[in-house]
Design an enzyme around this catalytic site. Structure first.
Site, short mmCIF file in Angstrom:
data_model
loop_
_atom_site.label_atom_id
_atom_site.label_comp_id
_atom_site.label_asym_id
_atom_site.label_seq_id
_atom_site.Cartn_x
_atom_site.Cartn_y
_atom_site.Cartn_z
N ASP A 164 -11.43 -5.05 6.29
CA ASP A 164 -10.98 -6.18 6.09
C ASP A 164 -10.63 -6.74 7.44
O ASP A 164 -10.78 -7.66 7.92
CB ASP A 164 -10.06 -6.16 5.73
CG ASP A 164 -9.30 -4.90 4.36
OD1 ASP A 164 -9.54 -6.60 3.69
OD2 ASP A 164 -8.23 -4.88 3.53
N ASN A 177 -19.98 -5.44 0.83
CA ASN A 177 -20.51 -4.30 1.52
C ASN A 177 -22.11 -3.72 0.36
O ASN A 177 -22.34 -4.33 -0.45
CB ASN A 177 -19.63 -3.09 1.52
CG ASN A 177 -18.91 -2.57 0.67
OD1 ASN A 177 -20.35 -3.36 -0.50
ND2 ASN A 177 -17.64 -2.09 0.04
N THR A 196 -21.98 -5.57 5.23
CA THR A 196 -21.47 -4.97 5.58
C THR A 196 -22.11 -3.60 5.73
O THR A 196 -22.16 -2.69 3.61
CB THR A 196 -19.81 -4.44 6.06
OG1 THR A 196 -19.50 -4.42 4.93
CG2 THR A 196 -19.91 -6.13 6.63
N GLU A 221 -9.62 -9.83 -5.11
CA GLU A 221 -7.85 -9.08 -5.72
C GLU A 221 -7.75 -10.06 -6.49
O GLU A 221 -7.07 -9.41 -7.07
CB GLU A 221 -8.39 -8.25 -4.65
CG GLU A 221 -8.05 -7.16 -4.22
CD GLU A 221 -7.51 -6.34 -3.19
OE1 GLU A 221 -7.88 -4.88 -3.17
OE2 GLU A 221 -6.93 -6.95 -2.67
N ASN A 277 -4.52 -8.18 5.08
CA ASN A 277 -5.00 -7.56 5.62
C ASN A 277 -6.07 -8.43 6.42
O ASN A 277 -6.08 -8.35 8.06
CB ASN A 277 -5.72 -6.14 4.95
CG ASN A 277 -4.67 -5.04 4.54
OD1 ASN A 277 -4.07 -4.72 4.42
ND2 ASN A 277 -5.53 -4.36 3.58
N ASP A 299 0.74 -1.12 -0.10
CA ASP A 299 0.48 0.07 -0.22
C ASP A 299 1.11 0.91 0.13
O ASP A 299 1.93 1.77 1.14
CB ASP A 299 -0.58 0.10 1.25
CG ASP A 299 -2.30 -1.13 1.10
OD1 ASP A 299 -1.93 -1.39 0.27
OD2 ASP A 299 -3.03 -0.80 1.99
N LYS A 325 -7.43 4.22 13.78
CA LYS A 325 -6.14 4.33 13.79
C LYS A 325 -5.60 3.94 11.90
O LYS A 325 -6.47 4.37 11.31
CB LYS A 325 -5.12 2.92 13.26
CG LYS A 325 -5.42 2.72 15.16
CD LYS A 325 -3.97 1.80 15.38
CE LYS A 325 -3.80 1.16 17.35
NZ LYS A 325 -3.44 -0.24 17.26
P1 ATP Z 1 -13.52 -0.93 3.48
O1 ATP Z 1 -13.38 -1.14 1.41
O2 ATP Z 1 -12.81 0.39 3.45
O3 ATP Z 1 -12.58 -1.84 3.98
P2 ATP Z 1 -15.76 -2.24 3.31
O4 ATP Z 1 -17.00 -0.88 2.55
O5 ATP Z 1 -15.48 -2.99 3.19
O6 ATP Z 1 -15.07 -0.98 3.66
P3 ATP Z 1 -17.84 -1.28 5.60
O7 ATP Z 1 -19.07 -1.41 5.34
O8 ATP Z 1 -17.18 0.32 4.78
O9 ATP Z 1 -16.64 -1.96 5.40
O10 ATP Z 1 -17.48 -1.29 6.96
C1 ATP Z 1 -16.77 -2.18 7.79
C2 ATP Z 1 -17.29 -2.49 9.14
O11 ATP Z 1 -16.60 -1.74 9.67
C3 ATP Z 1 -18.01 -2.23 9.61
O12 ATP Z 1 -19.62 -3.12 9.23
C4 ATP Z 1 -18.15 -1.58 10.82
O13 ATP Z 1 -18.70 -1.74 11.62
C5 ATP Z 1 -17.17 -0.92 10.54
N1 ATP Z 1 -16.92 0.86 10.17
C6 ATP Z 1 -16.60 0.72 9.01
N2 ATP Z 1 -16.77 1.95 9.61
C7 ATP Z 1 -17.40 2.88 10.50
C8 ATP Z 1 -17.31 3.71 11.04
N3 ATP Z 1 -17.39 5.25 10.55
N4 ATP Z 1 -17.49 4.21 12.74
C9 ATP Z 1 -17.52 2.91 13.04
N5 ATP Z 1 -16.95 1.77 13.05
C10 ATP Z 1 -17.43 1.45 11.38
O1 RIB Z 2 -9.07 -2.32 1.38
C1 RIB Z 2 -8.34 -1.71 1.97
C2 RIB Z 2 -6.83 -2.93 1.08
O2 RIB Z 2 -7.66 -2.88 0.02
C3 RIB Z 2 -6.19 -1.89 0.76
O3 RIB Z 2 -4.77 -2.36 1.19
C4 RIB Z 2 -5.76 -1.50 -0.47
O4 RIB Z 2 -3.99 -2.78 -0.44
C5 RIB Z 2 -6.93 -2.23 -1.42
O5 RIB Z 2 -6.49 -3.87 -1.06
#
Ligand code: ATP
Ligand code: RIB
Length: 304
Positions: free
Chosen positions: A253, A185, A221, A141, A43, A13, A286
């Site tokens: 992840d 998601n 999610t 991926e 991850n 990354d 983080k």
């Molecule tokens: P990414 O692609 O960014 O990894 P995603 O789209 O696969 O994320 P999300 O649905 O955005 O997944 O988030 C996964 C989980 O992370 C949510 O179900 C929730 O538990 C937690 N999460 C995400 N955003 C938040 C937030 N703003 N506050 C608290 N928990 C969060």
């Molecule tokens: O879900 C986050 C990940 O998506 C990043 O670590 C990046 O490598 C992308 O594949």
């Protein structure tokens, strides 16, 4: 504790944070750059490993310095490195990640590189490892023909296959039919089912489409709203934890890795969801992806 494996991507990354995300033709001055381990597969495996799972990472690296980012991380965390493949022709993959430091919104370009070139022979070489697992976790991926082969092996050996359908790419119904559980998601759920997920009823409708395709459990999610869980006729939205969000990249992840660990520990799907959302909540506080995955002590403290 059941044995588990993540068969998926590793990429390096390259992450930059800036006051806003650039629009086409715009150059924006950033405030921070970090290079580190990533890729959804890696991850998720690190998340599961740090949470306490007995998990094996299967991915493909190039023969280059970027491969050392994976190897050094695995050494540091005490992760088994016996089932990594290497490409002589293609370099280790990368992801360019831009994060808006105000909103935490991100934009990602991933170039899978070596992990997009996994061969049939390489998948066959890990059949005995897959056979020993209770759960195998996949994402979208790597090259999909490799995923299809892993799915076939999971079916052959009665291994429960969890598919985190990210990032969205079209997959065959034959592939989905072999999934014990899918964890899209909202956007991926809509792309895979044609149902726009906005609330409990639309999530239930999307789950029905997955059930018709042969999937047995559905978790969607919903970002900061939490997750929709559908299992054995019980369907609910479990709210997310309220936390101070710094970077949501990799939240999905953290969730999937936590879910894998909790299910392998024998937790039911509702308890596993609570555990997985704790990992996700800790990770969004983080900066970064792999480095933002919490330790078991941090998860236990959060759950208390
Ligand atoms: P990414 O692609 O960014 O990894 P995603 O789209 O696969 O994320 P999300 O649905 O955005 O997944 O988030 C996964 C989980 O992370 C949510 O179900 C929730 O538990 C937690 N999460 C995400 N955003 C938040 C937030 N703003 N506050 C608290 N928990 C969060
Ligand atoms: O879900 C986050 C990940 O998506 C990043 O670590 C990046 O490598 C992308 O594949």
């Amino acid at each position: 504790m059941g044995k588990t494996a993540v068969f998926g991507s590793f990429v390096v990354d390259l992450m930059a944070r800036s006051p806003h995300l650039p629009v086409p033709k715009e150059t924006v001055k950033g405030s921070m750059f970090r290079m580190g381990p990533g890729g959804k597969g890696f991850n998720q495996c690190v998340a599961a490993h740090k949470a306490g799972a007995d998990v094996i990472m299967m991915t493909k690296l190039g023969r280059d310095t970027f491969a050392n980012v994976a190897l050094d991380t695995m050494t540091e965390l005490g992760m088994p490195k016996d089932h990594l493949f290497y490409s002589d022709e293609t370099g280790t993959g990368i992801a360019l990640i831009l994060v808006d430091e105000g909103t935490s919104e991100n934009e990602i370009i991933i170039v899978p590189g070596a992990c997009g070139t996994i061969t049939a022979a390489e998948v066959e070489s890990v059949e005995s490892v897959i056979k020993d697992c209770e759960y195998v976790l996949l994402q979208l991926e790597i090259n999909q023909d490799a995923n299809e082969m892993v799915a076939e092996l999971c079916k052959k050996h009665g291994v429960k296959m969890i598919v985190n359908t990210a990032p969205y790419s079209p997959v065959s119904d034959a592939f989905l039919s072999k999934a014990w559980m899918v964890t899209p998601n909202e956007i991926e759920a809509e792309e895979l089912t044609g149902v726009k997920v906005t609330d409990l009823d639309s999530a239930k409708a999307a789950a029905q489409v997955f059930y018709k395709k042969g999937v047995q459990k559905v978790i969607i999610t919903l970002g900061g709203k939490g997750v929709f869980v559908s299992s054995d006729g019980r369907e609910e939205i479990v709210p997310a934890n309220h936390v101070q969000v710094v970077d949501t990249t990799g939240a999905g992840d953290a969730f999937n890795g936590g879910l894998l660990c909790a299910l392998a520990e024998g937790k039911d799907i509702w308890e596993a969801t609570r555990f997985a959302q704790a990992l996700a909540a800790l990770s969004v506080q983080k900066i970064g992806t792999t480095p933002s995955m919490p330790t078991r002590a941090e998860i236990d403290a959060f759950l208390k």
